[in-house]
Design a protein around this motif. Structure first.
Motif, short mmCIF file in Angstrom:
data_model
loop_
_atom_site.label_atom_id
_atom_site.label_comp_id
_atom_site.label_asym_id
_atom_site.label_seq_id
_atom_site.Cartn_x
_atom_site.Cartn_y
_atom_site.Cartn_z
N CYS A 1 0.79 -1.24 0.00
CA CYS A 1 0.00 0.00 0.00
C CYS A 1 0.82 1.29 0.00
CB CYS A 1 -0.95 0.01 1.20
SG CYS A 1 -0.15 0.26 2.79
N GLN A 2 2.08 1.25 0.39
CA GLN A 2 2.96 2.41 0.44
C GLN A 2 2.56 3.46 1.48
OE1 GLN A 2 5.75 2.46 -1.88
NE2 GLN A 2 4.99 0.38 -1.99
N GLU A 3 1.67 3.14 2.38
CA GLU A 3 1.22 4.10 3.39
C GLU A 3 2.25 4.32 4.49
OE1 GLU A 3 -1.62 6.08 3.49
OE2 GLU A 3 -1.79 5.36 1.43
N CYS A 4 3.19 3.40 4.67
CA CYS A 4 4.17 3.50 5.76
C CYS A 4 5.53 4.00 5.30
CB CYS A 4 4.30 2.15 6.47
SG CYS A 4 5.04 0.86 5.44
N VAL A 5 5.56 4.70 4.17
CA VAL A 5 6.84 5.17 3.64
C VAL A 5 7.49 6.16 4.59
CG1 VAL A 5 7.90 6.52 1.78
CG2 VAL A 5 6.27 4.73 1.24
N VAL A 6 8.77 5.95 4.85
CA VAL A 6 9.59 6.81 5.70
C VAL A 6 10.90 7.09 4.97
CG1 VAL A 6 8.60 6.01 7.89
CG2 VAL A 6 10.58 4.82 6.92
N SER A 7 11.70 8.00 5.52
CA SER A 7 13.00 8.32 4.94
C SER A 7 14.10 7.75 5.83
CB SER A 7 13.16 9.83 4.82
OG SER A 7 14.44 10.16 4.34
N ALA B 1 8.33 1.14 5.84
CA ALA B 1 8.68 0.75 7.22
C ALA B 1 8.34 -0.72 7.47
CB ALA B 1 7.97 1.65 8.22
N CYS B 2 7.33 -1.24 6.79
CA CYS B 2 6.92 -2.63 7.02
C CYS B 2 7.88 -3.64 6.39
CB CYS B 2 5.50 -2.85 6.51
SG CYS B 2 5.33 -2.75 4.72
N ARG B 3 8.78 -3.17 5.54
CA ARG B 3 9.74 -4.07 4.89
C ARG B 3 11.17 -3.82 5.33
NH1 ARG B 3 8.09 -6.49 -0.06
NH2 ARG B 3 10.17 -6.07 -0.86
N THR B 4 11.32 -2.98 6.35
CA THR B 4 12.65 -2.59 6.82
C THR B 4 12.91 -3.19 8.20
OG1 THR B 4 12.47 -0.50 5.62
CG2 THR B 4 14.13 -0.63 7.37
N PRO B 5 13.86 -4.10 8.33
CA PRO B 5 14.20 -4.63 9.65
C PRO B 5 14.90 -3.54 10.48
CG PRO B 5 15.33 -5.86 7.92
CD PRO B 5 14.63 -4.73 7.27
N VAL B 6 14.51 -3.43 11.71
CA VAL B 6 15.14 -2.45 12.59
C VAL B 6 16.50 -2.97 13.01
CG1 VAL B 6 14.18 -3.29 14.76
CG2 VAL B 6 14.60 -0.87 14.49
N HIS B 7 17.47 -2.05 13.15
CA HIS B 7 18.80 -2.44 13.61
C HIS B 7 19.38 -1.33 14.46
CE1 HIS B 7 20.83 0.20 10.73
NE2 HIS B 7 19.95 -0.21 9.84
N GLU B 8 20.39 -1.65 15.20
CA GLU B 8 21.04 -0.70 16.10
C GLU B 8 21.51 0.52 15.31
OE1 GLU B 8 21.97 0.88 19.54
OE2 GLU B 8 21.33 -1.20 19.51
N GLY B 9 21.13 1.71 15.79
CA GLY B 9 21.59 2.96 15.20
C GLY B 9 20.79 3.46 14.02
N LEU B 10 19.74 2.77 13.63
CA LEU B 10 18.91 3.19 12.50
C LEU B 10 18.35 4.59 12.76
CD1 LEU B 10 17.55 2.14 9.83
CD2 LEU B 10 15.63 1.45 11.26
#
Length: 92
Positions: free
Chosen positions: A63-69, A77-86
């Motif tokens: 849907c592209q509703e969670c797009v972040v920079s 954001a739904c396809r981005t794994p969180v990691h230290e320092g992000l």
């Protein structure tokens, strides 16, 4: 129960990341959208059309509703794994 919405959160390593300048924590391996949602963050960006709030909707990158920079690149954001320092910024 401590109110944490994350499954298995007592056994996973915690990582720190920044969203719009605020330092937050997440369980290693979860997506950015899930980490923000678990902490009560529902608005990830505002609409260019009407300034309305937008956030994760499908949680699978359609849907592209969670797009972040992240590092100047727009990403879901739904396809981005969180990691230290992000470091993440909301977009308009």
């Amino acid at each position: 129960m401590d109110g944490d919405l994350r499954i298995g959160s007592a056994w996973t390593r915690k990582v720190s990341f920044r969203f719009d300048g605020e330092m937050l924590t997440a369980s290693e391996g979860e997506t950015l959208a899930a980490a923000l949602y678990a902490q009560g963050r529902r608005t990830l960006r505002t609409s260019r059309d009407d300034d309305g709030p937008r956030g994760a909707f499908c949680f699978m990158g359609v849907c592209q509703e969670c797009v972040v920079s992240i590092d100047g690149r727009l990403t879901e954001a739904c396809r981005t794994p969180v990691h230290e320092g992000l470091v993440v910024e909301s977009v308009r």
